[in-house]
Scaffold this motif. Structure first.
Motif, PDB file in Angstrom:
ATOM      1  N   VAL A  79       0.840  -1.199   0.000  1.00 41.54           N
ATOM      2  CA  VAL A  79       0.000   0.000   0.000  1.00 41.54           C
ATOM      3  C   VAL A  79       0.876   1.250   0.000  1.00 41.54           C
ATOM      4  O   VAL A  79       2.083   1.173   0.239  1.00 41.54           O
ATOM      5  N   ALA A  80       0.252   2.375  -0.291  1.00 37.74           N
ATOM      6  CA  ALA A  80       0.992   3.646  -0.318  1.00 37.74           C
ATOM      7  C   ALA A  80       0.052   4.775   0.060  1.00 37.74           C
ATOM      8  O   ALA A  80      -1.173   4.653  -0.060  1.00 37.74           O
ATOM      9  N   GLY A  81       0.645   5.872   0.508  1.00 35.67           N
ATOM     10  CA  GLY A  81      -0.118   7.089   0.790  1.00 35.67           C
ATOM     11  C   GLY A  81      -0.124   7.974  -0.453  1.00 35.67           C
ATOM     12  O   GLY A  81       0.908   8.130  -1.119  1.00 35.67           O
ATOM     13  N   GLN A 174       9.879   6.848   6.553  1.00 35.81           N
ATOM     14  CA  GLN A 174       8.942   7.787   7.210  1.00 35.81           C
ATOM     15  C   GLN A 174       7.529   7.399   6.836  1.00 35.81           C
ATOM     16  O   GLN A 174       7.273   7.160   5.654  1.00 35.81           O
ATOM     17  N   PHE A 175       6.635   7.372   7.831  1.00 37.89           N
ATOM     18  CA  PHE A 175       5.210   7.237   7.523  1.00 37.89           C
ATOM     19  C   PHE A 175       4.662   8.652   7.403  1.00 37.89           C
ATOM     20  O   PHE A 175       4.811   9.461   8.323  1.00 37.89           O
ATOM     21  N   PHE A 176       4.040   8.975   6.286  1.00 35.89           N
ATOM     22  CA  PHE A 176       3.524  10.332   6.056  1.00 35.89           C
ATOM     23  C   PHE A 176       2.158  10.479   6.712  1.00 35.89           C
ATOM     24  O   PHE A 176       1.232   9.717   6.406  1.00 35.89           O
ATOM     25  N   GLU A 196       5.730   5.444   0.034  1.00 34.85           N
ATOM     26  CA  GLU A 196       5.732   4.199   0.807  1.00 34.85           C
ATOM     27  C   GLU A 196       7.121   4.018   1.404  1.00 34.85           C
ATOM     28  O   GLU A 196       7.917   4.960   1.350  1.00 34.85           O
ATOM     29  N   SER A 220      -3.850   3.516   0.081  1.00 34.35           N
ATOM     30  CA  SER A 220      -4.601   3.187   1.301  1.00 34.35           C
ATOM     31  C   SER A 220      -5.032   4.435   2.069  1.00 34.35           C
ATOM     32  O   SER A 220      -5.939   4.378   2.899  1.00 34.35           O
ATOM     33  N   ASP A 221      -4.359   5.555   1.818  1.00 32.03           N
ATOM     34  CA  ASP A 221      -4.615   6.751   2.629  1.00 32.03           C
ATOM     35  C   ASP A 221      -4.091   7.964   1.881  1.00 32.03           C
ATOM     36  O   ASP A 221      -3.386   7.828   0.887  1.00 32.03           O
ATOM     37  N   PHE A 231      -5.649   2.984   7.986  1.00 30.89           N
ATOM     38  CA  PHE A 231      -4.679   2.009   7.544  1.00 30.89           C
ATOM     39  C   PHE A 231      -5.015   0.521   7.816  1.00 30.89           C
ATOM     40  O   PHE A 231      -5.179  -0.246   6.873  1.00 30.89           O
TER      41      PHE A 231
HETATM   42  N1  ADE Z   1       2.272   3.327   3.139  1.00 30.12           N
HETATM   43  C1  ADE Z   1       0.932   3.483   3.176  1.00 30.12           C
HETATM   44  N2  ADE Z   1       0.586   4.714   3.565  1.00 30.12           N
HETATM   45  C2  ADE Z   1       1.743   5.366   3.807  1.00 30.12           C
HETATM   46  C3  ADE Z   1       2.046   6.663   4.253  1.00 30.12           C
HETATM   47  N3  ADE Z   1       1.076   7.525   4.560  1.00 30.12           N
HETATM   48  N4  ADE Z   1       3.354   6.995   4.401  1.00 30.12           N
HETATM   49  C4  ADE Z   1       4.329   6.109   4.108  1.00 30.12           C
HETATM   50  N5  ADE Z   1       4.093   4.858   3.698  1.00 30.12           N
HETATM   51  C5  ADE Z   1       2.812   4.488   3.529  1.00 30.12           C
END
Ligand code: ADE
Length: 252
Positions: A79-81, A174-176, A196, A220-221, A231
């Protein structure tokens, strides 16, 4: 000719569980806090593993796939933001360019340049990307989506007509979860579609070993203040099902 062995990595255990269930004559090997599942999906030899999270975890996992399991190509799903405003939850991005957004060896070299490779971006393999694109269109352009995910679950995430995009994916440790992080990223890298934590690290290792790869990410977000809330439910109800369907279609 070398036997085709496809490495399949996922950034979430839930995604891997579904893919593992497709394997026949499955052998299990545990090493370095990873469990590697090998066997066949249809006629294709595969090795499936949960990468764990972050660039180091993903890089060491793909190294093991290359050196111990002799994979000849790599598919990564996760998944990715979303960074680009056109992206909606449930869309999918195939990375044609992968960049490590936290790489910065200035003033020794340009920001984002990977030391000693004289390179900033890693390119996903064209034929694996085409195969992934066909697999995803098969899900989105037909009723397949509604057979793998219930209407109630789709509508709880506002997913109506998910789209596939090709473009730049940025990876970093880093999680954003806020607009300031997003603004800082887009100021420096205006073409990034999503963020991601593994793809560009996997891409670097594959590049260094001449292993063709494709990075496939489901949005995902929105990488904003709500990202951590959306998430876990999204992984469970949506992206784990996407991953299984994508792999099934790619290896049909
Ligand atoms: N993977 C899924 N959502 C993410 C986010 N917001 N930041 C980094 N990796 C992610």
């Amino acid at each position: 000719m070398k036997t085709r062995i496809v490495g399949i990595m996922g950034a979430m255990p839930e995604e891997i569980e579904g893919v593992v269930s497709l394997i026949t004559n499955c052998k299990v090997l545990t090493a370095g806090m990873r469990t590697y599942y090998s066997g066949r999906i249809n006629e294709t030899e595969v090795v499936v593993v949960f990468s764990r999270w972050g660039k180091v975890a993903a890089a060491t996992t793909v190294s093991t796939l290359i050196h111990e399991f002799h994979i000849t190509e790599l598919i990564f799903t996760g998944v990715a933001g979303a960074i680009a405003s056109k992206l909606k939850i449930g869309d999918v991005v195939i990375g044609d360019q992968l960049i490590q957004h936290d790489m910065d060896a200035q003033p020794l070299m340009e920001r984002f340049e990977i030391p000693l490779l004289n390179k900033t971006y890693f390119e996903g393999n064209q034929s694996l990307s085409d195969l992934a694109s066909k697999a995803i269109h098969q899900i989105f352009d037909s009723k397949q989506l509604h057979t793998i995910i219930g209407n109630e679950e789709l509508s709880s995430f506002g997913i109506t007509h998910p789209q596939l995009y090709f473009g730049e994916i940025a990876s970093g440790d880093q999680f954003f979860s806020g607009s300031e992080q997003k603004t800082n990223l887009t100021n420096a890298l205006p073409d990034v579609l999503c963020v991601e934590m593994e793809g560009a690290a996997v891409a670097q290792v594959c590049y260094e070993h001449e292993i063709p790869f494709v990075i496939i990410r489901t949005i995902s977000d929105a990488a904003d203040e709500q990202s951590h809330i959306d998430f876990p439910a999204f992984i469970r109800k949506i992206s784990s099902k996407y991953s299984v369907a994508i792999i099934k279609n790619m290896l049909a």
